[in-house]
Design an enzyme around this catalytic site. Structure first.
Site, PDB file in Angstrom:
ATOM      1  N   ASP A 453     -10.622 -19.766  22.000  1.00 42.36           N
ATOM      2  CA  ASP A 453     -11.410 -20.262  20.872  1.00 42.36           C
ATOM      3  C   ASP A 453     -12.394 -19.149  20.502  1.00 42.36           C
ATOM      4  O   ASP A 453     -12.639 -18.243  21.305  1.00 42.36           O
ATOM      5  CB  ASP A 453     -12.151 -21.534  21.285  1.00 42.36           C
ATOM      6  CG  ASP A 453     -13.096 -22.023  20.215  1.00 42.36           C
ATOM      7  OD1 ASP A 453     -12.694 -22.078  19.047  1.00 42.36           O
ATOM      8  OD2 ASP A 453     -14.255 -22.311  20.556  1.00 42.36           O
ATOM      9  N   ASP A 652     -14.736 -24.183  24.398  1.00 40.19           N
ATOM     10  CA  ASP A 652     -15.977 -24.847  24.817  1.00 40.19           C
ATOM     11  C   ASP A 652     -16.341 -26.059  23.985  1.00 40.19           C
ATOM     12  O   ASP A 652     -17.302 -26.757  24.306  1.00 40.19           O
ATOM     13  CB  ASP A 652     -17.137 -23.852  24.776  1.00 40.19           C
ATOM     14  CG  ASP A 652     -17.614 -23.581  23.356  1.00 40.19           C
ATOM     15  OD1 ASP A 652     -16.772 -23.588  22.427  1.00 40.19           O
ATOM     16  OD2 ASP A 652     -18.830 -23.374  23.174  1.00 40.19           O
ATOM     17  N   ASP A 656     -11.803 -28.610  21.298  1.00 46.97           N
ATOM     18  CA  ASP A 656     -10.907 -27.823  22.159  1.00 46.97           C
ATOM     19  C   ASP A 656     -10.312 -28.661  23.288  1.00 46.97           C
ATOM     20  O   ASP A 656      -9.366 -28.213  23.944  1.00 46.97           O
ATOM     21  CB  ASP A 656     -11.667 -26.645  22.781  1.00 46.97           C
ATOM     22  CG  ASP A 656     -12.129 -25.636  21.745  1.00 46.97           C
ATOM     23  OD1 ASP A 656     -11.385 -25.408  20.771  1.00 46.97           O
ATOM     24  OD2 ASP A 656     -13.232 -25.089  21.907  1.00 46.97           O
TER      25      ASP A 656
END
Length: 764
Positions: A453, A652, A656
């Site tokens: 991410d 995080d 996600d």
């Protein structure tokens, strides 16, 4: 994500999935009981009261009766109070670790006392046996051997006989089955030979006509097994050193500021969320919180593995258990007690130490048939020596059968994987890698694709407004004010940046009516009585607002790595807000090293493609998947897996979590959302990507250690059992005494434990 309900088998104590119990159910007293296998159900149905109301045992230490204990080798075994595992016979450990670990200390002390007492009795017994070998044994000497061996076998070996009998009763043979069979056979035979030698046929008698006894072998086997237990328990206690070190980080008291401005020392248990605490120079930070005033540098090395102190000023977050430097600051408590990062780390490490790596399946399959196979090998050894061995044939048959039982104890095989996992979990916590599941640690070594991410993972997650591009006839302050009104109810990281910039400029941001968040697109609401829109060009197009006049400028900002949002009100375009989030200092180093290890790196983000590609170019990431809706991240992971990739996902955010759960290895940042932490198998403390490299190194070191342990265990038994059975006797006249077999068995367990403990010093 739903979780299947579980229950405890009342017979063996194993955890059973109630949705589909393998052993079925039985109703008693209006309650349904669940069983791990049909045998347990049958035993319970025959006599339920003996399992529901067991006979009282020895008094437990204060508080121990209310604590849950689990088996390190069979974590599905869970019971109230200490005891031994009904599956493998090992001593149980406290499920929730404590700083003093008194339960393990008591078990270690008890075994140590038995070992010392048995050693005192076995030493003269060994001397008597050796003197008898030189000049033949007298009846008086034999009776002295009986007197010395009896307390060793019956008292010193009592725990082994109890665990061996329990294993037979529960039909789950283990190492104590073999130990109790071997020592029991040698001792009972020797007692009969000592008290009624005339009853033995010539096949049992030696050249002088005397019936040989093996009190020394039985006593020394018990003493050596006790020594092995002492060494094993001591080693298992050392594996918990990392947890006890973490527990020792938390101070006992905190300096609390009262409403009248005075200060008091308060027990840590009494600190509540919202309390203001003063942290003085050299003190430990008591709880997780936010710095309100003051400044200092804080040593976080025991949580992150990084030796450089971290500067803390107003607004920074501090973690409980870290050590303050020379400054002083006031902290507002945000997470206390079991909610602090330190407490969560302790719970996670303890759970990880009990989790099973898939590689352990080989040992589990072997153990399922190993003990019955050893008993069969022992019986065949007895038969072969009784039929074809030299005189005294039956005496030789008994000795060699006992040697096979003792040397083949599967303790080393059972310890091979759990000991390595226990040590690795503690080592990881000390290096900034929180292992939640041993399976994730094992899979990390096989990963060939790593998906990141962007926000909060590769970047700091603390964006700031860098560009305000108003449309014609609109001021920058008006553009920012409308953006701030729309962002106020939002929890997106961009919202904090916009609101912070508005505060810095002294702009009053009111409340937006009819607020609505459109995941992956933006926000809508009513601002000053007119419809407002903030987000991607697609969202503004849906609202009938054209962005063509500023598309080129937005694209230029995105090419520089900015995240851009368009802002409109009342159907009119107000401008573009550019936000930048700094790439983490650790990201470039980590990405370069991961590339060097041959991993394919993918950037997966909901941000605009231009901004994502700018970050990817800067870091050297191979592939970019941008503008992905939150629900689409897991789909991207599935697509990569369908192509034969073994995928790890690092993220995080709440969005996600599905992707982290879908990946073979989910890696969360401890600075991220709780949903991400719960979905991941590994957590990087303080979001440091360099810890990911340490996690890979830990995975490789752990798997290498497990393979070494399994090799030691299998090779030892493959060589030891034939030698104990006497295959070398026809060629070299070599036989293996049961005493030597017991020493070899103890050495094999100690070698596996010692090898696992090397992980504590592994270079990561």
């Amino acid at each position: 994500m739903s979780q299947e309900a579980t229950a405890l088998d009342p017979v063996c104590g194993m955890t059973v999935k109630t949705a589909a119990p393998r052993g079925g159910t039985h109703r008693h007293g209006g309650v349904d009981y669940y069983f791990c296998n049909p045998r347990c159900r049958e035993k319970f149905a025959a006599d339920p009261e003996s399992f529901l109301n067991p006979a009282p045992q020895e008094p437990l230490p204060p508080g121990a009766a209310d604590a849950w204990f689990v088996c390190p080798m069979d974590p599905e075994v869970r019971q109230k109070g200490p005891g031994s595992c009904p599956v493998c016979g090992m001593a149980l450990e406290a499920e929730v670790p404590t700083a003093d670990d008194s339960g393990m200390d008591q078990e270690l002390d008890a075994m140590s006392r038995r070992f010392r007492a048995c050693l005192v009795l076995t030493a003269p017994l060994f001397v008597l046996a050796m003197s008898a070998m030189g000049g033949g044994g007298s009846r008086g000497r034999t009776l002295w051997e009986l007197l010395l061996a009896t307390p060793v076998v019956l008292w010193g070996g009592a725990p082994f006989f109890a665990r061996g009998w329990a294993s037979v009763a529960r039909r789950s043979p283990n190492m104590f089955t073999l130990v109790s069979l071997g020592t029991g056979a040698a001792y009972l035979y020797s007692v009969a030979a000592a008290l009624a030698p005339a009853a033995f046929p010539p096949a049992f008698r030696g050249p002088g006509g005397a019936v040989p006894v093996y009190f020394d072998a039985a006593a020394m086997i018990v003493t050596l097994v006790l020594l092995g237990q002492v060494l094993e328990l001591g080693a298992r206690r050392r594996t918990g050193a990392a947890i006890r070190a973490l527990l020792g980080l938390a101070p006992k008291t905190a300096r609390r500021l009262k409403a009248d401005g005075s200060e008091e020392d308060a027990p840590l248990e009494s600190v509540a969320v919202g309390d203001r605490l003063r942290v003085r120079p050299g003190e430990k930070v008591p709880v997780d919180g936010v710095v309100l005033e003051g400044a200092s540098s804080v040593d976080e090395s025991l949580l992150t593995g990084e030796p450089v102190p971290v500067e803390k000023t107003a607004g920074a977050r501090a973690t409980g258990g870290t050590v303050n430097g020379t400054g002083s600051f006031v902290l507002r408590a945000e997470r206390v007690g079991a909610d602090t990062l330190l407490a969560r780390i302790v719970r996670t490490v303890a759970a990880a130490q009990r989790s099973r790596a898939p590689i352990q399946r080989a040992a589990d399959k072997a153990a399922a048939w190993f003990v019955p196979a050893v008993v069969l090998a022992s019986a065949l050894t007895f038969a072969a020596w009784a039929l074809w061995g030299p005189e005294p044939r039956l005496a030789h048959a008994l000795v060699n059968a006992v040697a096979v039982l003792i040397i083949a104890c599967p303790c080393a095989l059972g310890l091979a994987t759990p000991m390595a996992v226990m040590v690795a979990a503690g080592r990881g916590a000390a290096a900034g890698v929180l292992v939640k599941d041993a399976a994730a640690l094992e899979a990390l070594d096989r990963v060939d694709t790593l998906v990141f991410d962007k926000t909060g993972t590769l970047t700091e997650g603390k964006p700031r407004v860098t560009d305000l591009v108003p449309a014609d006839g609109v001021s920058a302050d008006e553009l920012l004010r409308v953006a701030a009104v729309l962002e106020r109810p939002s929890e997106h990281p961009l919202a904090a940046a916009v609101l912070e910039e508005a505060r810095r400029r002294g702009l009053a941001a009111g409340e937006a009516a009819d607020f609505r968040a459109r995941p992956g697109l933006g926000l809508t609401g009513t601002v000053d009585g007119a419809p407002g829109v903030l987000g991607r060009a697609l969202l503004l197009s849906e609202a009938g607002v054209a962005t063509a006049s500023l598309d080129a400028r937005a694209a230029a900002l995105q090419a520089e790595g900015r995240t851009t949002v368009f802002v409109a009100r009342g159907g009119r375009l107000l401008g573009v807000v550019g936000v930048s989030d700094r790439v983490k200092e650790s990201a470039a180093e980590a990405v370069a090293e991961l590339h060097a290890q041959g991993l394919r790196l993918v950037l997966l983000t909901g941000d605009g493609r231009a901004a994502a590609e700018a970050v990817a170019r800067r870091l050297g990431i191979d592939e970019v998947r941008a503008e992905v809706q939150p629900g689409g991240k897991a789909e991207v992971i599935r697509e990569l897996q369908a192509g034969g990739r073994i995928v790890a996902m690092a993220g995080d955010g709440v969005n996600d979590a599905p992707a982290l759960a879908q990946a073979q290895v989910g890696i969360a940042m401890s600075t991220g959302a709780d949903a991400a932490l719960e979905s991941a198998g590994l957590t990087l403390l303080h979001g440091d990507l360099r810890a990911l490299l340490r996690a890979r190194n830990l995975s490789r070191a752990t798997l290498r250690n497990i393979r070494q342990n399994l090799f030691f265990a299998f090779a030892y038994n493959a060589l030891g059992v034939p030698v104990a059975a006497g295959v070398l006797y026809p060629f070299f006249g070599l036989l293996l005494s049961p005493v030597i077999a017991a020493a070899a068995m103890t050495f094999s367990s100690v070698s596996v434990i010692t090898n696992a403990l090397r992980l504590r010093k592994a270079r990561l």
